[in-house]
Design a protein around this motif. Structure first.
Motif, mmCIF file in Angstrom:
data_model
loop_
_atom_site.group_PDB
_atom_site.id
_atom_site.type_symbol
_atom_site.label_atom_id
_atom_site.label_comp_id
_atom_site.label_asym_id
_atom_site.label_seq_id
_atom_site.Cartn_x
_atom_site.Cartn_y
_atom_site.Cartn_z
ATOM 1 N N SER A 3 0.845 -1.466 0.098
ATOM 2 C CA SER A 3 -0.107 -0.115 0.119
ATOM 3 C C SER A 3 1.012 1.354 -0.298
ATOM 4 C CB SER A 3 -0.939 -0.174 1.047
ATOM 5 O OG SER A 3 -0.591 -0.315 2.333
ATOM 6 N N TRP A 57 -3.611 5.242 -1.142
ATOM 7 C CA TRP A 57 -4.792 4.748 -1.923
ATOM 8 C C TRP A 57 -6.205 5.151 -0.742
ATOM 9 C CZ3 TRP A 57 -2.323 -0.332 -2.695
ATOM 10 C CH2 TRP A 57 -1.818 -0.587 -4.122
ATOM 11 N N ASP A 97 -11.419 2.110 -1.307
ATOM 12 C CA ASP A 97 -12.379 1.791 -2.481
ATOM 13 C C ASP A 97 -11.089 0.996 -2.750
ATOM 14 O OD1 ASP A 97 -15.056 1.858 -1.016
ATOM 15 O OD2 ASP A 97 -15.463 3.702 -2.394
ATOM 16 N N VAL A 98 -10.011 2.106 -3.753
ATOM 17 C CA VAL A 98 -9.393 1.193 -4.447
ATOM 18 C C VAL A 98 -8.451 0.367 -3.389
ATOM 19 C CG1 VAL A 98 -6.763 2.499 -5.010
ATOM 20 C CG2 VAL A 98 -8.902 3.793 -5.476
ATOM 21 N N ALA A 129 -9.591 -1.670 -1.173
ATOM 22 C CA ALA A 129 -10.184 -2.915 -0.724
ATOM 23 C C ALA A 129 -9.950 -3.664 -1.915
ATOM 24 C CB ALA A 129 -11.663 -2.114 -0.676
ATOM 25 N N GLU A 130 -10.533 -2.876 -3.277
ATOM 26 C CA GLU A 130 -10.081 -4.012 -5.123
ATOM 27 C C GLU A 130 -8.880 -4.062 -5.171
ATOM 28 O OE1 GLU A 130 -11.418 -5.088 -8.087
ATOM 29 O OE2 GLU A 130 -12.795 -4.307 -6.426
ATOM 30 N N HIS A 131 -7.811 -3.685 -4.553
ATOM 31 C CA HIS A 131 -6.632 -4.428 -4.727
ATOM 32 C C HIS A 131 -6.589 -5.743 -3.274
ATOM 33 C CE1 HIS A 131 -4.693 -2.086 -7.654
ATOM 34 N NE2 HIS A 131 -5.298 -0.744 -6.223
ATOM 35 N N ARG A 165 -9.012 -7.220 -2.777
ATOM 36 C CA ARG A 165 -10.087 -8.248 -2.628
ATOM 37 C C ARG A 165 -9.725 -9.161 -3.095
ATOM 38 N NH1 ARG A 165 -12.809 -9.680 -7.502
ATOM 39 N NH2 ARG A 165 -12.108 -7.878 -8.341
ATOM 40 N N THR A 166 -8.626 -9.639 -3.954
ATOM 41 C CA THR A 166 -8.177 -10.876 -4.798
ATOM 42 C C THR A 166 -6.628 -11.234 -3.566
ATOM 43 O OG1 THR A 166 -7.607 -10.132 -6.730
ATOM 44 C CG2 THR A 166 -9.377 -10.549 -6.670
ATOM 45 N N ARG A 224 -13.800 -7.202 3.560
ATOM 46 C CA ARG A 224 -13.765 -7.789 1.579
ATOM 47 C C ARG A 224 -11.864 -7.288 1.170
ATOM 48 N NH1 ARG A 224 -15.398 -0.923 1.389
ATOM 49 N NH2 ARG A 224 -14.960 -1.297 -0.791
#
Length: 323
Positions: free
Chosen positions: A7, A33, A36-37, A39-41, A43-44, A63
């Motif tokens: 991060s 970040w 939301d950004v 969390a998107e990273h 997620r996987t 998340r």
């Protein structure tokens, strides 16, 4: 292949170490970040190297369903909900020792800068220096009574460095630990007697706003207060009131209440009156900002992260998930 999220940017050597065994997504920084950004990273992501600007709670973990290991590239992990990590089966590691020496150095640097009017002197020279004038008389460490509050690793390292400054007395405040080089006293006594007070205290429920209006009502007149522990150990508004009343001589800090992300009522900025006060000296959380030290911290965090993802033991666990 495992997927790792960084991060904040890291040294090239650290990035290469991680990329050799995993797919890596890195924030190029320097700003964090958005939630939301991130969390998107996540997620996987299987692993995450986290930094001072990060926090972990139940919402973040919800998340990040694949997340199994978090390596904190820092010493204190009060911004990370370890109970939530335990419930989610996420291993958390940190780096407790590499920040000690540079943080202690900075504490003394701030004490000298605040006591000897370094910032004001710098401004005066830059505005046009006409030669020596009888001004800016300050307070030095030599011959002074100095109190170190918190005798953990950083506090003891501060005491190490004070040995060469000719202090009249070095007081130690810590209900759990004693340093034979200090005179053990309670907190109120330290604030009453000491010309300089250096705070090296972690943030806990007990230490939140440890320095408040009541304590500052009885400070040694003109005291230099330095905080390199955690921001919320100090009530910043109480410090401002003590400065304005003339009881406190100066306040210097490397840490701030706004940085303590896990506190529900965390302010979003440093009080404006404190920022603009002429007797304050601030640095932007530079405790570990020594190039070689940061590289070592990142490399240790990377090794911890890779070990945790491979199911091996890690050197500095804050919490180890049980499979």
């Amino acid at each position: 292949m495992k997927r790792i999220v960084l991060s904040q940017p890291v040294h090239a050597e650290v990035l290469a170490r991680l990329q050799a065994v995993a797919e890596v997504v890195m924030n190029l920084g320097p700003d964090p970040w958005t939630a939301d950004v991130l969390a998107e990273h996540l997620r996987t992501a299987d692993g995450w190297m986290a930094f001072m600007t990060d926090r972990i709670d139940t919402e973040v973990l919800a998340r990040a369903p694949r997340l199994r290991a978090v390596a904190c590239a820092l010493k204190g992990y009060d911004n990370f909900d370890l109970a939530a990590c335990a419930r989610a089966g996420v291993t958390v590691s940190f780096v407790p020792d590499l920040l000690t020496e540079p943080t202690a150095e900075l504490a003394l640097g701030l004490a000298i800068a605040a006591g000897r009017h370094i910032l004001d002197g710098d401004r005066r020279v830059r505005a046009g220096y006409g030669g020596w004038r009888p001004s800016l008389y300050g307070t030095g460490l030599n011959g002074s009574t100095v109190a170190v509050v918190g005798l953990g690793a950083v506090g003891r390292a501060i005491v190490d460095r004070l040995q060469g400054f000719g202090c009249a007395r070095v007081l130690g405040v810590d209900p759990m630990q004693i340093d034979a080089r200090t005179e053990p006293v309670d907190l109120a006594t330290a604030f009453t007697l000491a010309r300089h007070v250096l705070l090296a205290v972690p943030l806990t429920e007990q230490s939140f706003h440890l320095v408040d209006d009541e304590l500052l009502a009885h400070v040694h007149q003109g005291q230099i207060l330095v905080n390199v522990g955690r921001g919320s150990v100090v009530d910043e508004h109480a410090v401002l009131r003590a400065l304005n009343a003339g009881r406190l001589g100066a306040y210097a800090a490397d840490v701030y209440e706004m940085e303590d992300w896990n506190l529900p009522d965390r302010p979003d900025s440093i009080p404006e009156g404190l920022i603009n006060h002429p007797r304050t000296t601030f640095t932007p959380h530079l405790g570990s900002a020594v190039r070689e030290v940061r590289l070592a911290i990142e490399m240790r965090a990377a090794d911890n992260l890779l070990a945790a993802l491979a199911g091996r033991s890690i050197d500095n666990p804050a919490y180890v998930a049980v499979a």
